[in-house]
Design an enzyme around this catalytic site. Sequence first.
Site, PDB file in Angstrom:
ATOM      1  N   HIS A  10     -16.233   3.908 -29.491  1.00 21.14           N
ATOM      2  CA  HIS A  10     -15.000   4.443 -28.913  1.00 21.14           C
ATOM      3  C   HIS A  10     -14.931   4.235 -27.400  1.00 21.14           C
ATOM      4  O   HIS A  10     -15.944   3.978 -26.736  1.00 21.14           O
ATOM      5  CB  HIS A  10     -14.877   5.937 -29.224  1.00 21.14           C
ATOM      6  CG  HIS A  10     -15.982   6.762 -28.613  1.00 21.14           C
ATOM      7  ND1 HIS A  10     -15.992   7.121 -27.276  1.00 21.14           N
ATOM      8  CD2 HIS A  10     -17.107   7.291 -29.163  1.00 21.14           C
ATOM      9  CE1 HIS A  10     -17.067   7.830 -27.026  1.00 21.14           C
ATOM     10  NE2 HIS A  10     -17.769   7.952 -28.146  1.00 21.14           N
ATOM     11  N   GLU A  83     -20.492  11.003 -34.827  1.00 20.41           N
ATOM     12  CA  GLU A  83     -21.651  10.914 -33.955  1.00 20.41           C
ATOM     13  C   GLU A  83     -22.762  11.838 -34.443  1.00 20.41           C
ATOM     14  O   GLU A  83     -22.533  12.744 -35.260  1.00 20.41           O
ATOM     15  CB  GLU A  83     -21.241  11.297 -32.517  1.00 20.41           C
ATOM     16  CG  GLU A  83     -22.344  11.213 -31.469  1.00 20.41           C
ATOM     17  CD  GLU A  83     -22.989   9.846 -31.345  1.00 20.41           C
ATOM     18  OE1 GLU A  83     -23.667   9.435 -32.308  1.00 20.41           O
ATOM     19  OE2 GLU A  83     -22.819   9.204 -30.289  1.00 20.41           O
TER      20      GLU A  83
END
Length: 210
Positions: A10, A83
Amino acid sequence: MSRRVVCLRHGQTLWNVEKRFQGHSDIPLDETGVAQAARAASLLAALRPSMIVSSDLQRAFDTASALARVTGLSVSVDKDLRERGGGEWEGLTREQISTGWPREFADWEAPGGETVADVADRVSSAIRRWADRLDTDGLLVVASHGAALRLGIAKLMNLPQEIWPALGGLGNCSWSVLEEGRKGWRLMEHNAGTLPEPVHSDDSPEVTQE
């Protein structure tokens, strides 16, 4: 032709800049991160992806959405691409973590967080699951997170856990390319898309360039 997977980290967030552990905290892209996502989308669109899948966290989904707008594809969401969970460390800076948990910091194992082995298993399994939907010559773009992707890639390549730190971190909106060969997945590119620069992520300090 072989199936390929682009593992896209990202774009930048404020917590990246502040070197805070993000983990499962849903932190949005900052202005720089939005621009990074647009740039990455313009480059990756040239690869003609077949499918886009993203972590359910906003910073990854918005990065994937930038590519979706350029390609006309939709974005599928998979929570298993999140994550690494940071437990008690989420929202804290590296300085705060090293001061408060010196032993755990040395091992990069957050109290109440996920182990590297668990993250590697869930992320690699998710990537395999989506890659199995590709045609023989298809290209999957996976929008996820720095530690999650590095660990997932290491597991996909069947690397022994003791050498996982040899695989360096991913910069914001940089990507790695995996290709399926006769003997499994192989790494064709790693941390591509930008000139070398420091990597600020939730990943272990030993695999990031501080």
